[in-house]
Design an enzyme around this catalytic site. Structure first.
Site, PDB file in Angstrom:
ATOM      1  N   ASP A 118       0.828  -1.196   0.000  1.00  0.00           N
ATOM      2  CA  ASP A 118       0.000   0.000   0.000  1.00  0.00           C
ATOM      3  C   ASP A 118       0.869   1.255   0.000  1.00  0.00           C
ATOM      4  O   ASP A 118       2.062   1.221   0.310  1.00  0.00           O
ATOM      5  CB  ASP A 118      -0.892  -0.024   1.241  1.00  0.00           C
ATOM      6  N   GLU A 122       2.680   7.029  -2.572  1.00  0.00           N
ATOM      7  CA  GLU A 122       2.364   8.190  -3.420  1.00  0.00           C
ATOM      8  C   GLU A 122       2.828   9.512  -2.805  1.00  0.00           C
ATOM      9  O   GLU A 122       3.302  10.397  -3.516  1.00  0.00           O
ATOM     10  CB  GLU A 122       0.852   8.285  -3.667  1.00  0.00           C
ATOM     11  N   ASP A 134      -9.023   3.772  -3.118  1.00  0.00           N
ATOM     12  CA  ASP A 134     -10.127   4.003  -2.178  1.00  0.00           C
ATOM     13  C   ASP A 134     -11.359   4.573  -2.890  1.00  0.00           C
ATOM     14  O   ASP A 134     -11.480   5.791  -3.088  1.00  0.00           O
ATOM     15  CB  ASP A 134      -9.680   4.938  -1.066  1.00  0.00           C
TER      16      ASP A 134
END
Length: 778
Positions: free
Chosen positions: A414, A417, A480
C-alpha cells in the site's frame, strides 16, 4: 502547464523559442542530430546568438522512434531514469531527400522538413501525427524557470486514452493531466498511478520519458493538439507505432517491461479483514469457515493494517494482544487451502522500534541537515524508507523475509504516493524525479524478494501506487472508492485507462472501500469484481463477507466465484497472452475493435480477453445498456450470452434487465471458450476434463484457442472450422475433453466423439485417444 493566452498570445512573462529551420545536421549509423536556430537565418550575423536547439532522433527498437531535444546540454545524469529495454542490434534506415530527411524504424517513420522544421510521423503510409512549425519549444518564464514542450497534432475525431489510472472521462480530450502520484481516492482528477504514455484511436502511442512531473494538455490548450511539457532544459519522448492499438501497447511494454504472469491461485477470490474493523483469529476463522460452510470458493485471506499494533506501522510484527501465536494461526489457515497476504507500506512510524534502527543506519529519506524526513500524516512522526540505499533495501526485505518464513505468501504494498520533494536520498537522486519513481523501487524490492523465495511464476503483489515499468510487478488495485454505483463506474474507467497504459492486470475493492454498500450494490459489484482479472472483497469500517448483506448476496458471490474458477482455462490463457505480448487482459472496447467508431467512447463495458465481453450493471433496477460490435455479416454472426445462451445480433445497442444472478457476459462469434473441470479452486489442471464451448462458427474461417498449464506453458490447442454444414475440430494436448456446440440442436455423421444432450446445444464427448471430431450440422 499552460503557456498561452488563447491561441495567439503568450501568458505574461512567457517566451517560447521554437525550431525555425534545420541549419545543420549530422547523420550517423543509428541517429540523426539536428541543429535548429529559433529564427530563420538570413545572414551570418544572426548566428552570433541563440538559442540554438539540438534534436537527436534514434530508435531503441523496431517501430519506436526516440526524439530527444535540448537547449543547454547537461552532461550530468541524475538518478532516477526509467529502466528501458534497448535493442542494441537494431539499426534504423536513414534517407536524405530534397529538403527532407527520412528516418525509418521498422514500418514507423518520421519525415523531417529542413526548411520549416516539421516532424511528420507515419506507420507505412498511414499518417499518425505531426509536430508543425512552432509546436515544439523551449520556454522561459518570469517566475517558474524554463520548460520544454512539444505539441502533436490531433486529427478530427481522434481520441486520446491512457495516461495511467484516471477516474475522469475515459477519453482524455479536453483534460489537463499532471503526471504526479497522489493519494486522492477514485473521485477526483488525482491518481495513484500516473503514466506519461497515451494512445489514440488513430493507432499510435506517445511515451514521455521523464520520471518527474509531466503536464499534458489534451486538446485543452490548443484544441487540435496534445501538448506535453516538463520543467528544465530538455525533453525526451518516443513515438510508438504498430499495425493496430494492441501492437502499439505491445511495442510500448517491450520497451518498458512486460506485465509478469501472476500465479494461477491469485485469480481466485481474496477476502480481507477490512481496514479499521476489530478482528482476531476467531474473527478471521469465522469468515473463512463461513465461506466454506456456504460453499463459496475462497483462495486468499488478507490481513489489513491492524495485524500490527496501532501507532507502530510498520514494525512488521504481529500484534500479540490479538494474535498471540501467529505462526500456528497461519498454519491453521493454510491447512484450509488458503494463501496468506499481509498489508505493508514503506513508512516507519516514530513509535515503531524499527525507527531508530532505520534512522541510525541511514535507511530513511533525509532532510538537508541529515535528520530523517518526518511528518504526522498517516502515522505520527513517520519516516520513509530510502530504497536508493542498497542496505536499506536488504534491511526492508529482511523484515519481509521473516514473515515469509512464518507462512505469508504475498504482500499488499500500500501507499508510496505521498513522497516529499524536500528530501535527500542516499544516492543523490533528484527528489522531484523520485516523487513518482519511488513506487517503482518500493514494489521492485518486495516483488523480487517474492520471486527469490517462491520462483518467478509464484510472485504477486497487491499494489496501489505505480509508475512506468510497475506493470512488471502485478497486480494493481484501484484504491479508495466509495460505496456507490457512480464509484463503481469510476473504478472501471480507472482500470480501463490503466490497462491502456501498459498494465495487464487490475483489481478493485468489491462494493467500495468507504462506507458500506446497500445489498443491491454489493451484489452488482460482486458480479463485476469476479469478472475482473483479480477479485477482492475489502472495505474500510465494516466487514465484506456476503452474509452480512443478505442471503442472496451469498448466492451471488458463490455463483460468480464458481463461474470464474470454471473459466480459468480461458482466463489463464488470456493472462499468458498478456505476459507474452503486453496486451492487457481487461481491454477497453476500442482496443479490440479499433475500426468501430461506436467503441471510441465506451467506458462501461470491456473485453475480458479477445472473446468475452462484460457489461456490468450500474443501476439498482438491474437495467443495463451496452453495445455489441458487428464482427461480420451473414450467417452465424451473432454474439451469445455465455450464461443464458441467448443470441444477439452485432452492430446494435442492447437494453436489458438482469437479475442479480446475471449480467451481459457475451461471447464474440467464431470463438472457442475453454472451461475447466473444477469450480471450487482457480488453480487446477486446465488440460484435463476441459470443456470446449464453440460459438457461431464462420464459414471457412477457423476458430482456435490455446490452453496453457499453470506454469504458463502452452499445453493444448484446439481449432474448429465449418465448411457448409460440415464441422471439423482438431484438438491436441487435452485429456478427457468434450465439446459443446452452443445453440446447435442436431448433428449427424459424427466421428471421434459420443453425442450427449445438453441444454446449451450438443455435447460431444471425445473418444479415448481421439484428437479429431467431425460432424454435420442438421
Amino acid at each position: 502547464m499552460k503557456f498561452t493566452d488563447g491561441f495567439w498570445l503568450k501568458r505574461k512573462g512567457v517566451s517560447v523559442y521554437s525550431p525555425a529551420e534545420v541549419r545543420d545536421y549530422e547523420i550517423k549509423e543509428k541517429t540523426i542530430i539536428l541543429y535548429a536556430p529559433v529564427v530563420k537565418i538570413n545572414h551570418r550575423g544572426q548566428t552570433l546568438q541563440g538559442p540554438l536547439l539540438t534534436l537527436e532522433i534514434s530508435s531503441p527498437a523496431k517501430d519506436i522512434i526516440k526524439i530527444e531535444s535540448w537547449h543547454y546540454k547537461k552532461k550530468l545524469t541524475i538518478f532516477p531514469e526509467f529502466e528501458l529495454n534497448i535493442d542494441g542490434n537494431f539499426i534504423p534506415e536513414i534517407e536524405e531527400g530534397e529538403g527532407e530527411i527520412i528516418f525509418k524504424s521498422g514500418k514507423t517513420s518520421v519525415i523531417i522538413s529542413k526548411e520549416d522544421f516539421t516532424l511528420t510521423y507515419y506507420y507505412e503510409n498511414r499518417l499518425l501525427t505531426k509536430s508543425g512549425a512552432g509546436q515544439m519549444g523551449y520556454i522561459t518564464t518570469e517566475d517558474s524557470g524554463p520548460y520544454y514542450r512539444e505539441q502533436l497534432d490531433l486529427a478530427v475525431g481522434e481520441c486520446v486514452y491512457g495516461l495511467g489510472e484516471r477516474f475522469s472521462a475515459f477519453v482524455k480530450n479536453g483534460q489537463t493531466v499532471d503526471i504526479w502520484n497522489e493519494d486522492g481516492g477514485t473521485s477526483s482528477e488525482q491518481s495513484y498511478k500516473n503514466i506519461p504514455f497515451y494512445v489514440t484511436n488513430r493507432g499510435y502511442g506517445i511515451y514521455v520519458n521523464h520520471p518527474e512531473k509531466v503536464s499534458f494538455e489534451v486538446a485543452s490548450e490548443a484544441v487540435s493538439r496534445v501538448q506535453f511539457s516538463v520543467p528544465g532544459e530538455k525533453l525526451e519522448y518516443f513515438v510508438v507505432g504498430g499495425k493496430d492499438l494492441k501492437e502499439v501497447i505491445s511495442n510500448y511494454t517491450s520497451l518498458t517491461g512486460r506485465p509478469s504472469l501472476p500465479p494461477a491461485w491469485s485469480f481466485g477470490l481474496w477476502l480481507t479483514t477490512s481496514f479499521t474493523t476489530n478482528y482476531d483469529e476467531n474473527t478471521v476463522s469465522s469468515f473463512v469457515d463461513g465461506m466454506a460452510e456456504r460453499d463459496i470458493p475462497l483462495r486468499v485471506f488478507h490481513f489489513d493494517c491492524f495485524w500490527m499494533k496501532e501507532y507502530e506501522w510498520c514494525n512488521f510484527e504481529w500484534d500479540k494482544d490479538v494474535f498471540p501465536d501467529p505462526v500456528n494461526m497461519l498454519k491453521r489457515l493454510k491447512q484450509k487451502g488458503l494463501k496468506i497476504c499481509v498489508w505493508i507500506n514503506p513508512y516507519i512510524s516514530q513509535k515503531s522500534k524499527l525507527f531508530d534502527e532505520a534512522a541510525d543506519n541511514g535507511y530513511l529519506i533525509k532532510l538537508e541537515n541529515g535528520e530523517p524526513w518526518q511528518w504526522d500524516l498517516w502515522q505520527p512522526g513517520m519516516g520513509i524508507v530510502d530504497f536508493t540505499n542498497p542496505d536499506a533495501c536488504k534491511w526492508f526485505a529482511g523484515k519481509l523475509n521473516a514473515l515469509i518464513d512464518m507462512g505469508v505468501d504475498c504482500f499488499k504494498t500500500d501507499f508510496g504516493e505521498r513522497i516529499p520533494v524536500n528530501a535527500v536520498y542516499s544516492n543523490g537522486a533528484d527528489p522531484l524525479k523520485m516523487h513518482n519513481y519511488y513506487t517503482y523501487l518500493y514494489n521492485k524490492v518486495v516483488y523480487e524478494l517474492l520471486e527469490e523465495r517462491f520462483g518467478k511464476k509464484e510472485a504477486i503483489l497487491f499494489a496501489r501506487s505505480a509508475t512506468v515499468g510497475s506493470q512488471k510487478f502485478p497486480v494493481h488495485w484501484g484504491g479508495d472508492c466509495v460505496s456507490k454505483y457512480e464509484s463503481m463506474g469510476e473504478s472501471l474507467r480507472g482500470g480501463l485507462s490503466l490497462c491502456m497504459s501498459g498494465f495487464g492486470f487490475w483489481s478493485h475493492d468489491i462494493s467500495g472501500f468507504e462506507n458500506t454498500a446497500s445489498p443491491d450494490l454489493y451484489k452488482r459489484w460482486s458480479a463485476f469484481g469476479l469478472l475482473s482479472t483479480h477479485s477482492r472483497l475489502h472495505g474500510s469500517s465494516s466487514y465484506r463477507v456476503p452474509w452480512l448483506f443478505d442471503e442472496e448476496s451469498v448466492d451471488v458471490v458463490r455463483y460468480f466465484s464458481k463461474l470464474k474458477c470454471s473459466l480459468m482455462p480461458y482466463l489463464y490463457s488470456v493472462a499468458c497472452e498478456t505476459a507474452n505480448t503486453g496486451v492487457p487482459a481487461m481491454r477497453a472496447m476500442i482496443l479490440e475493435f479499433t475500426k468501430d467508431r461506436a467503441c471510441d467512447y465506451l467506458d462501461s463495458q470491456y473485453m475480458l480477453g479477445g472473446s468475452l465481453l462484460v457489461a456490468p450493471v450500474f443501476r439498482p433496477d438491474g437495467t443495463v445498456d451496452y453495445y455489441l460490435p458487428k464482427v461480420r455479416t451473414g450467417e452465424n454472426a451473432s454474439w451469445t450470452n455465455f450464461l443464458s445462451n441467448e443470441r444477439v445480433e452485432g452492430g446494435t445497442w442492447q437494453y436489458e434487465t438482469h437479475s442479480f444472478m446475471s449480467l451481459p457476459l457475451m461471447v464474440k462469434p467464431n470463438s472457442i471458450i475453454a472451461a475447466g473441470s473444477n469450480e471450487n479452486v482457480p488453480d487446477y489442471n486446465y488440460l484435463e476434463g476441459t470443456v470446449l464451448h464453440i460459438f457461431e462458427l464462420a464459414e471457412n474461417e477457423p476458430a482456435s484457442a490455446v490452453i496453457y498449464d499453470m506454469e504458463g506453458e502452452a499445453g493444448g490447442n484446439v481449432s474448429a472450422v465449418r465448411s457448409g454444414n460440415k464441422v471439423s475440430i482438431t484438438v491436441n494436448g487435452l485429456k478427457d475433453y468434450s465439446v459443446v456446440m452452443r445453440n446447435v440442436d442436431s448433428i449427424g455423421e459424427l466421428t471421434g466423439a459420443v453425442l450427449e444432450k445438453d441444454s446449451l446445444g450438443v455435447r460431444l464427448v471425445a473418444e479415448k485417444g481421439s484428437n479429431e471430431i467431425t460432424f454435420v450440422i442438421l
